[in-house]
Design an enzyme around this catalytic site. Structure first.
Site, PDB file in Angstrom:
ATOM      1  N   LYS B 195       4.103 -46.934  34.919  1.00  0.00           N
ATOM      2  CA  LYS B 195       2.694 -46.798  34.536  1.00  0.00           C
ATOM      3  C   LYS B 195       2.471 -45.495  33.785  1.00  0.00           C
ATOM      4  O   LYS B 195       2.556 -44.416  34.355  1.00  0.00           O
ATOM      5  CB  LYS B 195       1.767 -46.820  35.756  1.00  0.00           C
ATOM      6  N   GLU B 269       7.274 -34.870  41.403  1.00  0.00           N
ATOM      7  CA  GLU B 269       7.355 -33.685  40.558  1.00  0.00           C
ATOM      8  C   GLU B 269       5.912 -33.303  40.276  1.00  0.00           C
ATOM      9  O   GLU B 269       5.233 -33.985  39.514  1.00  0.00           O
ATOM     10  CB  GLU B 269       8.154 -34.007  39.287  1.00  0.00           C
ATOM     11  N   CYS B 303       3.490 -28.457  33.681  1.00  0.00           N
ATOM     12  CA  CYS B 303       3.520 -28.173  35.122  1.00  0.00           C
ATOM     13  C   CYS B 303       4.302 -26.901  35.423  1.00  0.00           C
ATOM     14  O   CYS B 303       4.018 -26.217  36.393  1.00  0.00           O
ATOM     15  CB  CYS B 303       4.092 -29.355  35.886  1.00  0.00           C
ATOM     16  N   GLU B 400      -3.830 -24.310  39.814  1.00  0.00           N
ATOM     17  CA  GLU B 400      -3.235 -24.660  38.535  1.00  0.00           C
ATOM     18  C   GLU B 400      -4.361 -24.982  37.544  1.00  0.00           C
ATOM     19  O   GLU B 400      -5.194 -25.851  37.803  1.00  0.00           O
ATOM     20  CB  GLU B 400      -2.333 -25.883  38.714  1.00  0.00           C
TER      21      GLU B 400
END
Lengths: 281, 494
Positions: B195, B269, B303, B400
């Site tokens: 996806k 991850e 990331c 983040e």
């Protein structure tokens, strides 16, 4: 004359190298295969668990910073210590109804686990690490490092080999452990703690709680300062939704065959670190 | 292009770059896309659609099918069927041939893929052209070679694939993340339901064409487009044997919650808040470039971005001054322009998130530096931003941001740098700059992160394992270590 009245051992928790009673003051009783009381054992509370995690965290850096050679020596020393208490361990196992031959074999195999993993301490990095041929002028290598603080729910049977098979691969790489033992296997666990206390394993590297595994499971799985939990010993009929809390800090949950001896068991509690550096003049 | 940034230094010299805009004429974007299941694009007559936009103009590019739970089920069934009928019994050497073919087709059509990636996601064309595409092809090449050599990676082990793997990927490196996921899964003998992210589905759908062109057996790769609900249907599907997810820590935790109850193999991850540590003896010219690349690469939608600059106090003032001068030269604008350094923010919601967090930082007392560049009127844009005077407790130092925003803190000793570097629940990556070799190793050994860049940053390679410690996830992608999550390994009984 007092010779007819043996001195019974008090079974207590093992936290940071000491043997405290549970702060809760609670105990549970363990009987032998004949139904005779062997001991009233300390029943660890959530607060005791917290203390144990704190001890494990405080000890982790220093344990991981020991050289691999030194950790191997210390693990081998534990094998020596158990060797000298073989009779005590097999008598204990027999009191649970384990037959004499099986008990002797379980003790022998338990000792061999320490020896086998002691030998791995300065080898697994060479097997599991790598130098990676990246397509550029960089030196790039991958090394394994310990995950950190590991909770262990050992299987109840075999009480000695089960616990040792889960514990040794966790600590060989520099992790520290909090073990939650239950029922009669608690007696084996505390006796192992006595071995550790008189070996060279630093305080806090192994902490052993006795009590109700199902009761403490949600707290250990949800504890934010625990990095991984070995759930191999959990009762499969129990409600597994408590495991969801592992996600609160993306905890590693590991479940394996209970008594195997393998490099994978060391790998389960390692993180792979990759380092890049340019090559140039 | 007059509304795009003109660098201050180039003004000093009185020169500027002429626009060099990549043409989109080689693209053939369809009006509507069906789901890619069992080797074909499904009929769209009963589809529910969502639009994918060009984030630099907000213009819609195509209508994309939103896969329902029933569609996901169809995809899983196709993957299961393909696993049992073709893939499971195929030799590794044959699987390798298909992966090599995919790699070659990606190389051959790399320009088309790069332009489409930039158009759909907003990243600068020079990055999709020079980073995303070459790496995506390299990942297929690398893993193709593993397909018939797996037993060498797992000596004394009995290995077998999981079966059907569900994979969910993010919008920051759409095709590259697809290749990171697909290549090892297929090399290890699994079939896949993938996806892609809802804002960047187009390159995955173009990859579906490649999959058809290379005659991959139908159902080995299935692509279901959609948003959170589609992803959730894939995660909850009872016949998926393994899950792999790259994305936010928040969503990763939800997926882990679902997977642990079923003892389902999982790799995650997730996010990061990487420390980027500059010691006073660092080679400053290179370190400045490293810091710029570390946080502004791909608009900071990375990331492993070096989002927390930790600079030694003795050089802090000088370093930040030079950093600001360098930032003034960054060119923000049309992602298709080959001169562009910083493209468009991927989506409106991401732009709002960046804005909200930066404002929170300012409210908590941070000082903000932004170059005085003009931004295009339409589209989603955020200028390169530096926040100084930040405390460890500030949200901008802990959360983040996933945008072109650098947070600066200082330190005096290596011990303090280490303490600050590790003071985060994340542990994906970290950077160190110093000319002292022993200090590099001292820091690298102690920083709790899966990837450490020393005197470099944001380097990637298919042979180099990538993945996090702590709340940045578990499992590795790339290298020999990246194979393990896609195989069940057992001890060979003596």
């Amino acid at each position: 004359m007092t010779g007819n009245i043996p001195i019974a051992k008090t079974y207590k928790l093992f936290i940071n190298g000491s043997f405290p009673r549970s702060e809760s003051g609670r105990t549970f009783s363990v009987v032998d295969s004949q139904g005779e009381l062997i001991a009233n054992v300390s029943q660890a509370s959530r607060k005791d668990l917290r203390e144990a995690v704190r001890a494990a965290r405080s000890a982790q850096n220093a344990w991981a910073s020991r050289t691999a050679y030194n950790r191997g020596q210390i693990l081998y020393r534990v094998a020596e210590m158990i060797e000298s208490r073989k009779v005590e361990f097999s008598e204990l196992l027999k009191s649970f109804g384990v037959n004499s031959r099986t008990a002797t074999r379980e003790v022998e195999e338990s000792i061999q686990r320490w020896v086998w993993y002691a030998g791995w301490s300065d080898k697994y990095s060479q097997i599991l690490g790598s130098v990676n041929p990246v397509s550029g002028p960089y030196f790039n290598f991958t090394v394994p490092e310990p995950t950190g603080v590991v909770g262990i729910i050992p299987p109840k049977e075999p009480s000695m080999l089960g616990l040792i098979s889960r514990l040794v691969p966790v600590i060989v790489s520099g992790n520290t452990a909090v073990v939650v033992s239950e029922g009669h296997s608690s007696l084996t666990a505390v006796t192992i703690a006595e071995v550790l206390a008189t070996s060279d394993v630093p305080p806090g590297v192994v902490n052993i709680l006795t009590g109700d595994q199902a009761d403490l499971l949600p707290w250990i799985v949800g504890h934010l300062d625990v990095n991984a939990v070995d759930i191999s010993g959990i009762n499969q009929d129990q409600d597994l939704t408590v495991l969801e809390e592992a996600a609160s800090n993306v905890k590693r949950l590991i479940s394996r065959e209970i008594d195997e001896e393998s490099l994978e068991l060391i790998t389960d509690f390692l993180e792979m670190k990759t380092v890049w550096h340019p090559i140039g003049r | 292009m007059s509304n795009f940034k003109e660098g201050s230094d180039s003004e000093d010299f009185g020169i500027d770059y002429a626009p060099a805009v990549e043409s989109t004429s080689l693209l053939n974007i369809k009006e509507k896309y069906g789901l890619f299941i069992n080797g074909d694009f499904l009929d769209t007559s009963s589809s529910k659609f969502f639009k994918t936009l060009d984030p630099s103009t907000e213009k819609p590019l195509a209508e994309i099918t939103e896969a329902s739970a029933a569609d996901v089920d169809k995809a899983v069934k196709a993957a299961r069927n393909a696993y049992e009928k073709y893939w499971m019994n195929m030799s590794g050497a044959v699987r390798a041939r298909y992966l090599f073919r995919i790699a070659r087709h990606l190389q051959e059509r790399s320009r088309e893929f790069a332009v489409l990636e930039t158009l759909d996601g907003g990243k600068p064309i020079k990055e999709s052209r020079d980073v995303d595409l070459p790496l995506a092809a390299a990942h297929f090449f690398y893993h193709a070679g593993w397909a018939d050599k797996l037993e060498y990676a797992f000596p004394q082990r009995k290995i077998e694939p999981h079966g059907v793997v569900g994979q969910i990927i993010p919008w920051n490196f759409p095709l590259l993340m697809a290749s990171w996921k697909l290549a090892p899964a297929l090399a290890c003998g699994n079939t896949v339901v993938l996806k892609p992210a809802e804002t960047t589905p187009l390159t995955a759908l173009l990859l579906a064409e490649v999959i058809q062109d290379v005659d991959l057996p139908p159902g080995v790769i299935n692509i279901v487009t959609g948003a959170g609900e589609t992803g959730s249907a894939l995660v909850e599907h009872p016949n998926v044997d393994k899950l792999a997810f790259t994305g936010s820590t928040e969503v990763g935790k939800l997926i882990q919650r679902s997977a642990v109850k079923r003892n389902l193999p999982l790799t995650l991850e997730l996010g990061g808040k990487a420390p980027h540590v500059i010691f006073e003896d660092a080679a400053l010219d290179q370190a400045i470039e490293g810091v710029i690349n570390g946080i502004f690469f791909n608009q900071g939608h990375v990331c492993c971005a070096g989002s927390r600059l930790l600079v030694q106090e003795s050089i802090a003032e000088h370093f930040i001054d030079r950093l600001q001068k360098r930032i003034d030269l960054l060119r923000v604008g049309n992602p298709l322009d080959k001169n562009t350094d910083i493209g468009a923010i991927n989506s409106k919601s991401q732009l709002e998130r960046i804005d909200k967090l930066v404002n929170a930082g300012i409210e908590e007392g941070a000082e903000v530096y932004k170059p005085s560049c003009s931004l295009p009127e339409n589209g989603y844009w955020y200028p390169p931003t530096v926040l100084t005077g930040v405390q460890q407790s500030h949200r901008v130092a802990r959360e983040e941001i996933f945008g072109p925003v650098l947070v600066v803190q200082t330190f005096r000793t290596p011990e303090e740098a280490l303490e600050k570097a590790n003071n985060t629940p994340y542990g994906l990556s970290a950077g160190i700059w110093t000319e002292k070799g022993s200090l590099i190793h001292w820091m690298a050994e102690r920083m709790r992160a899966g990837v450490i860049w020393a005197n470099t940053f944001n380097k990637f390679d298919p042979t180099s394992p990538f993945g996090g410690y702590k709340e940045s996830g578990f499992g590795r992608e790339g290298g020999m270590h990246g194979l393990a999550p896609y195989l069940k390994t057992k001890r060979k009984r003596k």
